[in-house]
Design a protein around this motif. Sequence first.
Motif: not given
Length: 381
Positions: A27-33, A64-74
């Motif tokens: 779900l998070a990946k389908k959202r905008s940055p 928290f950790i999983a979302l951070t790992r998949s988040a973009e660099r910025e």
Amino acid sequence: MSTVVPPDLTHASQAVPLSGLNQLLDLAKKRSPDDQNRLLMGVAGLYESAGAHGGAPEALADIFIALTRSAEREIRQVLAQRLARVEWAPAALVRMLAADEIEIARPVIAASPLLLDEDLLQLLSDCSIEHQIQVALRPNIGAAVARAIIAGADPAVMTALATNRTAQIEASVFADLVGHSRQLAALRAPLTRHPSLDEALALRLYQWVGDALRQAISDRFTIDPDRLAEAVRSVARTTAGETAGGQVGAVDWDAPPEDSDARLAAKLHAAGQLRPAYLIRALREEKLGVFAHGLAMLGRFEVTQVRRALDGDTARPLFLACIAVGLDRAAFPAILTEIRKLNKGFPRDPDSSAWRLAERSADQAAYEFRLLMADADHASV
């Protein structure tokens, strides 16, 4: 744009089921940055709030950790800035950020109270030279970390440690650092000012530093002038022994051709013709001065730094400078051979393979070169 609301997990006590966690990540990946950023920061705020009310649940830490790992660099970079000094973040998340790209890791390594000595030792073992340098600069690092840095013997990392006046360095380890300064000029100025320097080590350091640092040592310590004079005579005798048999030193850089070499390099640079390949051509044409000025211009170095690298007791700085301007590391042995032919055997190397460093980016090599070749008598490192 829709508002992303973080899940309410304040009452959860178990780890999130893998299927549920994967659904949340999808779900998070389908959202905008921007939505991803708001989601992650919302989870961060929720974690902080839960921690203030008896401790955050394990499920929330997993998310928290999983979302951070998949988040973009910025996004990871913004989060690292936010978590750099806090005590409420998940320790596993902080360790993950500390091992991330250096621009993300730097604030965490520099300040996080959640990083223990064992975490810093792991970074020294597993991560890049830039990470290691940041570990060496971290305030109040422990004795075990300092020992590991000296054992690693990387010039740039040791120089960073020498500038860290709050590091806990055992007396024997600090003595080893002073010993390294005989070959590594960048260590000398920070060691002269270091609070761990005692009179005995100051006398040892006095033997191989320049006049300005000798004066600084004399001002700081009351040492018998006769002992200082003997220290100078001792190193002079050693140097004389090393240069016996006709070895009288490297090129005289103040000779008249220097001006014409500088003008030629500048002319080529202005015309856009000064490229790494030309530096190799200059050596083949026995134009060492042009090579030195060209290398300085391409790398945006001081020409005095390049000269010291060419005349050094190790080829490491020269190797770093060549990598910084885009010369192929595979070509360096041939480059070094040509330079030694033109420069009376310099740069010398007690260990002929000491320059063989791990892979560096151009920017990283340039940073390390400047750190190693900082003016030992004047520049702060």
